[in-house]
Design an enzyme around this catalytic site. Structure first.
Site, PDB file in Angstrom:
ATOM      1  N   ILE A   1       3.611   1.555   8.084  1.00  0.00           N
ATOM      2  CA  ILE A   1       4.083   2.873   8.517  1.00  0.00           C
ATOM      3  C   ILE A   1       2.964   3.889   8.278  1.00  0.00           C
ATOM      4  O   ILE A   1       2.361   3.903   7.200  1.00  0.00           O
ATOM      5  CB  ILE A   1       5.328   3.258   7.699  1.00  0.00           C
TER       6      ILE A   1
ATOM      7  N   ASP B   1       5.241   1.467   2.869  1.00  0.00           N
ATOM      8  CA  ASP B   1       4.062   0.603   2.901  1.00  0.00           C
ATOM      9  C   ASP B   1       3.153   1.113   4.018  1.00  0.00           C
ATOM     10  O   ASP B   1       3.505   1.017   5.203  1.00  0.00           O
ATOM     11  CB  ASP B   1       4.509  -0.849   3.150  1.00  0.00           C
ATOM     12  N   HIS B   2       2.010   1.620   3.626  1.00  0.00           N
ATOM     13  CA  HIS B   2       1.138   2.262   4.618  1.00  0.00           C
ATOM     14  C   HIS B   2       0.561   1.254   5.611  1.00  0.00           C
ATOM     15  O   HIS B   2       0.024   1.625   6.645  1.00  0.00           O
ATOM     16  CB  HIS B   2      -0.003   2.996   3.892  1.00  0.00           C
ATOM     17  N   ARG B   3       0.664  -0.047   5.296  1.00  0.00           N
ATOM     18  CA  ARG B   3       0.224  -1.042   6.278  1.00  0.00           C
ATOM     19  C   ARG B   3       1.190  -1.075   7.460  1.00  0.00           C
ATOM     20  O   ARG B   3       0.813  -1.429   8.572  1.00  0.00           O
ATOM     21  CB  ARG B   3       0.182  -2.447   5.637  1.00  0.00           C
TER      22      ARG B   3
ATOM     23  N   VAL C   1       0.878  -1.174   0.000  1.00  0.00           N
ATOM     24  CA  VAL C   1       0.000   0.000   0.000  1.00  0.00           C
ATOM     25  C   VAL C   1       0.918   1.228   0.000  1.00  0.00           C
ATOM     26  O   VAL C   1       1.426   1.652   1.029  1.00  0.00           O
ATOM     27  CB  VAL C   1      -0.908  -0.014   1.254  1.00  0.00           C
TER      28      VAL C   1
END
Ligand code: CAO
Length: 564
Positions: A540, A536-538, A360
């Site tokens: 961070i 990766d927005h999952r 993401v």
């Protein structure tokens, strides 16, 4: 004991299409040793005796005739030390010792010494996948030293030369260009004179994965569509008089494939039972699979590669709700040229696509004021030249990133398979993208946090040079915990780097430029370095991304902070 080609009736043009055993294998009397194919049928040749494979006397594609020696067996519990009589390099008469080899010192070439057959096996390939042989550099009968390269393999990440490891004479090269290999695959055997050092005996014999495994011989006979048949059916489709017992198993696999030796998908499927079973298990229509075996025979790796391609190809329709990109015949609009991608380009494309679909992505941009850093770098020029290195901004960026990664460990991490845990890495191995004429390669600087600016500069230059001359080893391209993609020497004001999954973050660096910066009273010319952090927005969140950039910019603005 010798295993010979059996009576093959009036079949012509009989070639070996598959070798089912490797030197050192313990086999039973019923195990197939090779699959041969005539103009009419394929047939497995069973061993007929139990024993250990001492040598294989044919190669894939060899034309063979009735009575020809295929394989020599020694009794499974036979003494493994060979007598003093040394066989000629190209035609061993006795069962040889089978020692397992790793690189070793050349042994003395005293003719009176006993001669030993040494296996050269594929070494540890770490995380690398899709390793294939790209070049065969030696041939049967060649006299080699331990450093002589026997062959070159290439993975999705790098190419690697495989040296002989011992002085001797090449008895056999057991792979061909294009063959896939894994750790332990038998690559070659050497005749070596003198005692083999203990350090040379490393691993037990392993089965190569490039051909169908022996379980194939245990499968029930099958029809063309993969359904199982009765013996009755087999007999009907086995026309050769005097064919070996198992001749019928593959007879009806052959079909019309002879008319298409290119390996292109055909109406009828040319594959053995184990491959058909794998196809059924994975739901693969074997008619769609290109065979890479002799005469287009489909082997297990072809089925696996087909599945992989289907899962990753960008234009698949329906899967994951992604609409299909229509196939267009561009010739309608003008002249075109088809240029195949290099292997590195195509596996790079697969990796990037995988990352793009799985991660993401968020990208955050900022400019670091590197005016003082650049002034300091200029002062280092003479000293760096004396040390034989060229210092570029990248060395400082790597150094600063290591410090930020230590302060913010989730950036130096991966997510576990369930996406529920961080795997925090206590090492700081920094990958950096290198542009080569073969495509993008990402070598890794190990323990970059422990290196000074000169050492980092030296490693950047050395690894970039190795990448461009295709000299990187597998160790050079794996294990990165964070990656930097620097396009600074090329230009641009910012871009979106794609996270190198399973890492969770990547830093993009663009070209520094002198910009007017308001200092509260006036505009001042400052050197600003554009940085783009993708993560990766999952793993961070945006606030952490912001903090990462602030800390990195602060460090680059004032290098003294690196000492804090
Ligand atoms: N801004 C301005 N100049 C920069 C700079 C920046 N951000 N970064 C480097 N430079 C300068 C260097 O100082 C050097 O200048 P001088 O020769 O005048 O000293 C010049 O650009 C060339 O540098 P370099 O390329 O030799 O060395 P490097 O350490 O900066 O980079 C490497 C090494 C291997 C990263 C680079 O050569 C490279 O291949 N970059 C491409 C990476 C890439 O393709 N990324 C895209 C991946 S996503 O598709």
């Amino acid at each position: 004991m010798d295993i010979l080609i059996p009576d093959i009736g009036d079949a012509e043009d009989v070639v070996v299409v598959e070798i089912c055993v490797a030197v050192g294998d313990d086999i039973g009397a019923d195990d197939a040793v090779v699959v041969i194919e005539s103009d009419k049928a394929s047939m497995e040749v069973p061993a007929g005796f139990a024993g250990r494979v001492a040598s294989i006397e044919v190669a894939l594609g060899d034309e063979v005739r009735q009575g020809q020696l295929i394989v020599r067996l020694e009794e499974a519990d036979a003494q493994v030390t060979k007598g003093a009589a040394a066989p000629p390099a190209d035609a061993p008469d006795e069962a040889e010792t089978v020692a397992e080899a790793a690189p070793a010192e050349p042994s003395p070439e005293a003719n009176a010494d006993p001669e030993t057959t040494v296996r050269v096996e594929m070494p540890d390939v770490g995380e690398a996948t899709d390793v294939v042989v790209i070049e065969i550099s030696a041939k049967k009968g060649d006299r080699v030293t331990s450093d002589d390269v026997l062959l070159v393999v290439e993975s999705d990440k790098a190419s690697m030369e495989i040296p002989a490891g011992m002085a001797g004479v090449v008895q056999e090269i057991h792979v061909a260009e294009g063959d896939p290999v894994v750790e332990g695959s038998l690559l070659a055997t050497l005749f070596v004179q003198g005692a083999i050092p203990e350090t040379a005996k490393t691993r037990p014999p392993v089965q190569e994965t490039s051909s169908d495994d022996a379980s194939e011989t245990e499968d029930a006979p099958e029809t063309n569509d993969g359904s199982e048949t009765t013996d009755e059916t087999d007999k009907k489709v086995a026309p050769e008089p005097g064919s070996p017992k198992r001749a019928a198993h593959l007879t009806n696999d052959k079909g019309g494939v002879d008319s298409d030796e290119s390996g292109a998908p055909a109406d009828r499927v040319y594959a053995g039972p184990a491959v058909r079973r794998l196809g059924r298990e994975l739901g693969v229509d074997l008619k769609q699979v290109r065979g890479s075996g002799a005469r287009g025979r489909i082997v297990k790796d072809d089925v696996k590669a087909f599945v992989k391609t289907q899962l990753t190809k960008p234009d698949r329709g329906g899967g994951g709700g992604i609409p299909e990109v229509p196939a267009i015949d561009f010739k309608r609009f003008g002249e075109i040229e088809l240029q195949p991608m290099t292997r590195i380009q195509s596996s790079g494309a697969t990796n990037l696509h995988r990352s793009w679909l799985n991660v993401v992505h968020v990208t955050q941009h900022d400019d670091a004021d590197v005016t003082e850093m650049e002034a300091f770098r200029a002062t280092l020029k003479g000293e760096a030249e004396a040390a034989g290195v060229k210092v570029t901004p990248l060395a400082f960026i790597i150094k600063a990133c290591c410090q930020v990664l230590k302060a913010m460990p989730t950036f130096n991490a991966s997510l576990d398979a369930q996406g529920r845990n961080f795997i925090l890495k206590k090492y700081y191995h920094i990958g950096f993208a290198v542009d080569t004429d073969q495509g993008l390669v990402v070598p890794v600087i190990r323990n970059a946090d422990q290196l000074g600016i000169f050492d980092l500069s030296r490693q950047i230059a050395d690894l970039a040079e190795k990448a461009r001359t295709r000299k990187l080893g597998l160790d050079d391209v794996q294990g990165a915990s964070f990656t930097i993609s620097s396009l600074g020497n090329l230009g641009g004001t910012g871009f979106t780097p794609i996270v190198n999954a399973p890492e969770v973050a990547i830093l993009g660096v663009s070209r520094l430029a002198i910009q007017p910066v308001w200092n509260g009273e006036t505009f001042e010319p400052r050197k600003l370095l554009p940085l783009s952090l993708s993560y990766d927005h999952r793993a961070i969140n945006g606030a952490e991304g912001g903090r990462f950039m602030v800390m990195l910019c602060d460090l680059l603005k004032d290098l003294r902070r690196l000492t804090l």
